[in-house]
Design a protein around this motif. Structure first.
Motif, PDB file in Angstrom:
ATOM      1  N   GLY A  25     -14.195 -10.426   6.803  1.00 40.60           N
ATOM      2  CA  GLY A  25     -14.788 -11.724   6.555  1.00 40.60           C
ATOM      3  C   GLY A  25     -13.864 -12.755   5.925  1.00 40.60           C
ATOM      4  O   GLY A  25     -14.230 -13.914   5.807  1.00 40.60           O
ATOM      5  N   ARG A  26     -12.685 -12.359   5.515  1.00 37.12           N
ATOM      6  CA  ARG A  26     -11.773 -13.313   4.876  1.00 37.12           C
ATOM      7  C   ARG A  26     -11.038 -14.132   5.937  1.00 37.12           C
ATOM      8  O   ARG A  26     -10.654 -13.614   6.977  1.00 37.12           O
ATOM      9  N   THR A  27     -10.844 -15.400   5.655  1.00 36.33           N
ATOM     10  CA  THR A  27     -10.151 -16.279   6.594  1.00 36.33           C
ATOM     11  C   THR A  27      -8.856 -16.822   6.026  1.00 36.33           C
ATOM     12  O   THR A  27      -8.084 -17.442   6.747  1.00 36.33           O
ATOM     13  N   ARG A  28      -8.629 -16.617   4.731  1.00 34.82           N
ATOM     14  CA  ARG A  28      -7.403 -17.111   4.085  1.00 34.82           C
ATOM     15  C   ARG A  28      -6.883 -16.048   3.122  1.00 34.82           C
ATOM     16  O   ARG A  28      -7.678 -15.340   2.492  1.00 34.82           O
ATOM     17  N   PRO A  29      -5.565 -15.981   2.967  1.00 30.41           N
ATOM     18  CA  PRO A  29      -5.014 -15.071   1.952  1.00 30.41           C
ATOM     19  C   PRO A  29      -5.434 -15.506   0.552  1.00 30.41           C
ATOM     20  O   PRO A  29      -5.643 -16.680   0.297  1.00 30.41           O
ATOM     21  N   ARG A  30      -5.565 -14.550  -0.355  1.00 33.67           N
ATOM     22  CA  ARG A  30      -5.992 -14.852  -1.719  1.00 33.67           C
ATOM     23  C   ARG A  30      -4.841 -14.871  -2.715  1.00 33.67           C
ATOM     24  O   ARG A  30      -4.939 -15.486  -3.743  1.00 33.67           O
ATOM     25  N   GLY A  31      -3.792 -14.155  -2.433  1.00 31.18           N
ATOM     26  CA  GLY A  31      -2.718 -14.008  -3.419  1.00 31.18           C
ATOM     27  C   GLY A  31      -1.409 -14.588  -2.929  1.00 31.18           C
ATOM     28  O   GLY A  31      -1.297 -15.785  -2.707  1.00 31.18           O
ATOM     29  N   ILE A  32      -0.441 -13.706  -2.738  1.00 28.99           N
ATOM     30  CA  ILE A  32       0.883 -14.151  -2.341  1.00 28.99           C
ATOM     31  C   ILE A  32       0.830 -14.790  -0.959  1.00 28.99           C
ATOM     32  O   ILE A  32      -0.031 -14.466  -0.148  1.00 28.99           O
ATOM     33  N   VAL A  33       1.774 -15.685  -0.720  1.00 27.66           N
ATOM     34  CA  VAL A  33       1.861 -16.327   0.584  1.00 27.66           C
ATOM     35  C   VAL A  33       2.966 -15.642   1.370  1.00 27.66           C
ATOM     36  O   VAL A  33       4.122 -15.617   0.946  1.00 27.66           O
ATOM     37  N   ILE A  34       2.581 -15.076   2.484  1.00 25.94           N
ATOM     38  CA  ILE A  34       3.531 -14.403   3.363  1.00 25.94           C
ATOM     39  C   ILE A  34       3.717 -15.303   4.576  1.00 25.94           C
ATOM     40  O   ILE A  34       2.779 -15.503   5.346  1.00 25.94           O
ATOM     41  N   ASP A  35       4.915 -15.858   4.727  1.00 23.92           N
ATOM     42  CA  ASP A  35       5.139 -16.762   5.853  1.00 23.92           C
ATOM     43  C   ASP A  35       5.681 -15.991   7.063  1.00 23.92           C
ATOM     44  O   ASP A  35       5.834 -14.774   7.018  1.00 23.92           O
ATOM     45  N   LEU A  36       5.974 -16.713   8.119  1.00 25.19           N
ATOM     46  CA  LEU A  36       6.397 -16.104   9.377  1.00 25.19           C
ATOM     47  C   LEU A  36       7.674 -15.276   9.279  1.00 25.19           C
ATOM     48  O   LEU A  36       7.833 -14.304   9.994  1.00 25.19           O
ATOM     49  N   VAL A  37       8.595 -15.698   8.415  1.00 25.03           N
ATOM     50  CA  VAL A  37       9.908 -15.053   8.379  1.00 25.03           C
ATOM     51  C   VAL A  37      10.156 -14.228   7.123  1.00 25.03           C
ATOM     52  O   VAL A  37      11.279 -13.809   6.866  1.00 25.03           O
ATOM     53  N   THR A  38       9.126 -13.967   6.329  1.00 23.83           N
ATOM     54  CA  THR A  38       9.276 -13.089   5.174  1.00 23.83           C
ATOM     55  C   THR A  38       9.623 -11.700   5.687  1.00 23.83           C
ATOM     56  O   THR A  38       8.978 -11.195   6.608  1.00 23.83           O
ATOM     57  N   ILE A  39      10.628 -11.093   5.117  1.00 23.49           N
ATOM     58  CA  ILE A  39      11.015  -9.748   5.561  1.00 23.49           C
ATOM     59  C   ILE A  39      10.309  -8.734   4.665  1.00 23.49           C
ATOM     60  O   ILE A  39      10.480  -8.738   3.443  1.00 23.49           O
ATOM     61  N   LEU A  40       9.511  -7.899   5.291  1.00 19.79           N
ATOM     62  CA  LEU A  40       8.709  -6.914   4.568  1.00 19.79           C
ATOM     63  C   LEU A  40       9.157  -5.503   4.925  1.00 19.79           C
ATOM     64  O   LEU A  40       9.572  -5.238   6.050  1.00 19.79           O
ATOM     65  N   VAL A  41       9.028  -4.605   3.961  1.00 19.98           N
ATOM     66  CA  VAL A  41       9.379  -3.209   4.189  1.00 19.98           C
ATOM     67  C   VAL A  41       8.419  -2.334   3.383  1.00 19.98           C
ATOM     68  O   VAL A  41       7.953  -2.733   2.311  1.00 19.98           O
ATOM     69  N   ALA A  42       8.103  -1.158   3.908  1.00 14.01           N
ATOM     70  CA  ALA A  42       7.217  -0.221   3.218  1.00 14.01           C
ATOM     71  C   ALA A  42       7.910   0.315   1.973  1.00 14.01           C
ATOM     72  O   ALA A  42       9.116   0.553   1.984  1.00 14.01           O
ATOM     73  N   THR A  43       7.147   0.494   0.914  1.00 16.93           N
ATOM     74  CA  THR A  43       7.706   0.998  -0.343  1.00 16.93           C
ATOM     75  C   THR A  43       7.838   2.512  -0.347  1.00 16.93           C
ATOM     76  O   THR A  43       8.561   3.061  -1.163  1.00 16.93           O
ATOM     77  N   GLY A  44       7.117   3.189   0.523  1.00 17.43           N
ATOM     78  CA  GLY A  44       7.141   4.646   0.546  1.00 17.43           C
ATOM     79  C   GLY A  44       6.040   5.266  -0.297  1.00 17.43           C
ATOM     80  O   GLY A  44       5.854   6.479  -0.278  1.00 17.43           O
ATOM     81  N   ARG A  45       5.316   4.436  -1.044  1.00 15.42           N
ATOM     82  CA  ARG A  45       4.191   4.939  -1.836  1.00 15.42           C
ATOM     83  C   ARG A  45       3.039   5.307  -0.903  1.00 15.42           C
ATOM     84  O   ARG A  45       2.908   4.766   0.178  1.00 15.42           O
ATOM     85  N   THR A  46       2.198   6.188  -1.381  1.00 18.24           N
ATOM     86  CA  THR A  46       1.009   6.536  -0.603  1.00 18.24           C
ATOM     87  C   THR A  46      -0.199   5.822  -1.208  1.00 18.24           C
ATOM     88  O   THR A  46      -0.248   5.613  -2.427  1.00 18.24           O
ATOM     89  N   PRO A  47      -1.165   5.450  -0.379  1.00 17.53           N
ATOM     90  CA  PRO A  47      -2.351   4.787  -0.918  1.00 17.53           C
ATOM     91  C   PRO A  47      -3.130   5.747  -1.813  1.00 17.53           C
ATOM     92  O   PRO A  47      -3.197   6.940  -1.559  1.00 17.53           O
ATOM     93  N   GLY A  48      -3.702   5.203  -2.867  1.00 12.96           N
ATOM     94  CA  GLY A  48      -4.494   6.018  -3.786  1.00 12.96           C
ATOM     95  C   GLY A  48      -5.803   6.464  -3.146  1.00 12.96           C
ATOM     96  O   GLY A  48      -6.153   6.055  -2.033  1.00 12.96           O
ATOM     97  N   ASP A  49      -6.522   7.286  -3.852  1.00 16.40           N
ATOM     98  CA  ASP A  49      -7.802   7.797  -3.353  1.00 16.40           C
ATOM     99  C   ASP A  49      -8.835   6.693  -3.175  1.00 16.40           C
ATOM    100  O   ASP A  49      -9.719   6.803  -2.340  1.00 16.40           O
ATOM    101  N   GLN A  50      -8.743   5.647  -3.968  1.00 16.47           N
ATOM    102  CA  GLN A  50      -9.715   4.560  -3.918  1.00 16.47           C
ATOM    103  C   GLN A  50      -9.395   3.523  -2.852  1.00 16.47           C
ATOM    104  O   GLN A  50     -10.172   2.602  -2.640  1.00 16.47           O
ATOM    105  N   VAL A  51      -8.248   3.654  -2.184  1.00 19.16           N
ATOM    106  CA  VAL A  51      -7.807   2.656  -1.205  1.00 19.16           C
ATOM    107  C   VAL A  51      -8.164   3.133   0.196  1.00 19.16           C
ATOM    108  O   VAL A  51      -7.774   4.228   0.607  1.00 19.16           O
ATOM    109  N   TRP A  52      -8.913   2.297   0.900  1.00 19.04           N
ATOM    110  CA  TRP A  52      -9.255   2.579   2.292  1.00 19.04           C
ATOM    111  C   TRP A  52      -8.478   1.611   3.170  1.00 19.04           C
ATOM    112  O   TRP A  52      -8.570   0.394   3.002  1.00 19.04           O
ATOM    113  N   LEU A  53      -7.667   2.148   4.092  1.00 16.91           N
ATOM    114  CA  LEU A  53      -6.892   1.312   4.998  1.00 16.91           C
ATOM    115  C   LEU A  53      -7.518   1.338   6.385  1.00 16.91           C
ATOM    116  O   LEU A  53      -7.879   2.403   6.889  1.00 16.91           O
TER     117      LEU A  53
END
Length: 124
Positions: A25-53
């Protein structure tokens, strides 16, 4: 009573899922602004038990094993950029992805140079 039928685009495409359903239901980001060319990489952490992906978030996390831009990720998973931006923001909030700095990616051109090239091409 008859159950509602799913609307299918084609045999191979599967059911239609509206973008706002993917972002819960969200239409806009709430926190950080991630633009088209931001380079992102996985941290290697695993999601916690309370996190549903969602399936899309798991796919984005998998793709972020190697440094990627949101524009490339949106193209890869065939979702609108705004949807991908919101899903990536969630992953960032969970600590599963992070923004890399230019010094970590020395083979990437300076964004200012790219913008200048783009401006010059538009003038042609």
């Amino acid at each position: 009573m008859e159950t509602p039928r799913e609307r299918w685009v084609g045999q191979d495409a599967g059911p239609i899922v509206r973008p706002y359903a993917v972002t819960r239901g969200r239409t806009r980001p709430r926190g950080i602004v991630i633009d088209l060319v931001t380079i992102l990489v996985a941290t290697g952490r695993t999601p916690g038990d309370q996190v549903w992906l969602s399936r899309e978030q798991r796919r984005l996390l998998e793709l972020c094993r190697r440094p990627s831009t949101p524009a490339d990720l949106a193209s890869e998973i065939d979702l609108p950029f705004r949807v991908v931006q919101i899903l990536l923001e969630d992953l960032h909030q969970y600590g599963l992805i992070e923004e890399t700095t230019r010094t970590e990616q020395p083979d990437r051109p300076d964004p200012r140079i790219l913008m200048r090239v783009l401006d010059e091409l538009r003038r042609l």
